[in-house]
Design an enzyme around this catalytic site. Sequence first.
Site, short mmCIF file in Angstrom:
data_model
loop_
_atom_site.label_atom_id
_atom_site.label_comp_id
_atom_site.label_asym_id
_atom_site.label_seq_id
_atom_site.Cartn_x
_atom_site.Cartn_y
_atom_site.Cartn_z
N ILE A 88 0.85 -1.20 0.00
CA ILE A 88 0.00 0.00 0.00
C ILE A 88 0.89 1.25 0.00
CG2 ILE A 88 -1.78 1.25 1.29
CD1 ILE A 88 -2.75 -1.39 0.12
N HIS A 104 -3.14 -11.88 7.14
CA HIS A 104 -1.94 -12.60 6.71
C HIS A 104 -2.11 -14.06 7.11
CE1 HIS A 104 2.18 -12.97 5.40
NE2 HIS A 104 2.36 -13.78 6.42
N GLU A 174 -9.65 -18.14 8.43
CA GLU A 174 -9.95 -16.81 7.87
C GLU A 174 -11.46 -16.61 7.77
OE1 GLU A 174 -5.93 -16.07 5.27
OE2 GLU A 174 -7.67 -16.78 4.19
C1 GRF Z 1 -5.70 -15.67 1.98
O1 GRF Z 1 -5.09 -16.81 2.48
C2 GRF Z 1 -5.16 -14.43 2.63
O2 GRF Z 1 -4.77 -14.61 3.94
C3 GRF Z 1 -3.95 -14.17 1.79
O3 GRF Z 1 -4.36 -14.47 0.48
C4 GRF Z 1 -5.38 -15.46 0.53
C5 GRF Z 1 -6.54 -14.94 -0.26
O4 GRF Z 1 -7.47 -15.95 -0.52
N1 GRF Z 1 -3.42 -12.88 2.04
P1 GRF Z 1 -8.81 -15.56 -1.26
O5 GRF Z 1 -8.44 -14.79 -2.53
O6 GRF Z 1 -9.65 -14.75 -0.35
O7 GRF Z 1 -9.46 -16.87 -1.61
#
Ligand code: GRF
Length: 189
Positions: A88, A104, A174
């Site tokens: 960024i 992350h 996530e």
């Molecule tokens: C995720 O694992 C995130 O942590 C990383 O990139 C991946 C993105 O996955 N920074 P998506 O595009 O949301 O499927």
Amino acid sequence: MKRIVLFASGSGSNVENIEHYFRENPEVSISCVLSNKRDAKVFERCNRLNLNALCFNKHSFYGSDCVLNILKSLNPDLIVLAGFLWKIPDNLISSYPNKIINIHPALLPKYGGKGMYGMHVHEAVKNNNEAETGITIHFVNENYDEGAIIKQAKVDLNPIDTPEMIAEKVHHLEYEHFPKVIEQVLMGT
Ligand code: GRF
């Protein structure tokens, strides 16, 4: 009404999960999804989900105030990097202090910094025979992966896990945590 702008470079499964989480919430809207990659799968998802989506190039991001001006017009309460791979620029960071968050796919400060993205992270975790990995959700500052940590969550690893299996475990974390953390941070804005 709180407004979110999402940045994504890849598949966008987190974008879809975040959209799903806030769909029934009249207090939160996703104003736009911004991407640096015009063939990213995230655009297909945005079409299906009726989300606004825009693609920008390096000059718009680093060489002019174009993306900044788009953001200003969208007036977001929070900018969320959901799998966004470009650093960024300072004009954005200084315009949105404590309003940009990133996810992350590892337990920072381990496996962070330049080159540590996507499968590179999970391969490094595997090569080091880690017993656990996880996610880190953090504020974004001028250094890669170094802003204040908002939330970390862990998952145990099995010695037979492949990098792909590790990635899947991390994605589940996530999906579980990222929308909730976004909601918490939004409520504080
Ligand atoms: C995720 O694992 C995130 O942590 C990383 O990139 C991946 C993105 O996955 N920074 P998506 O595009 O949301 O499927």
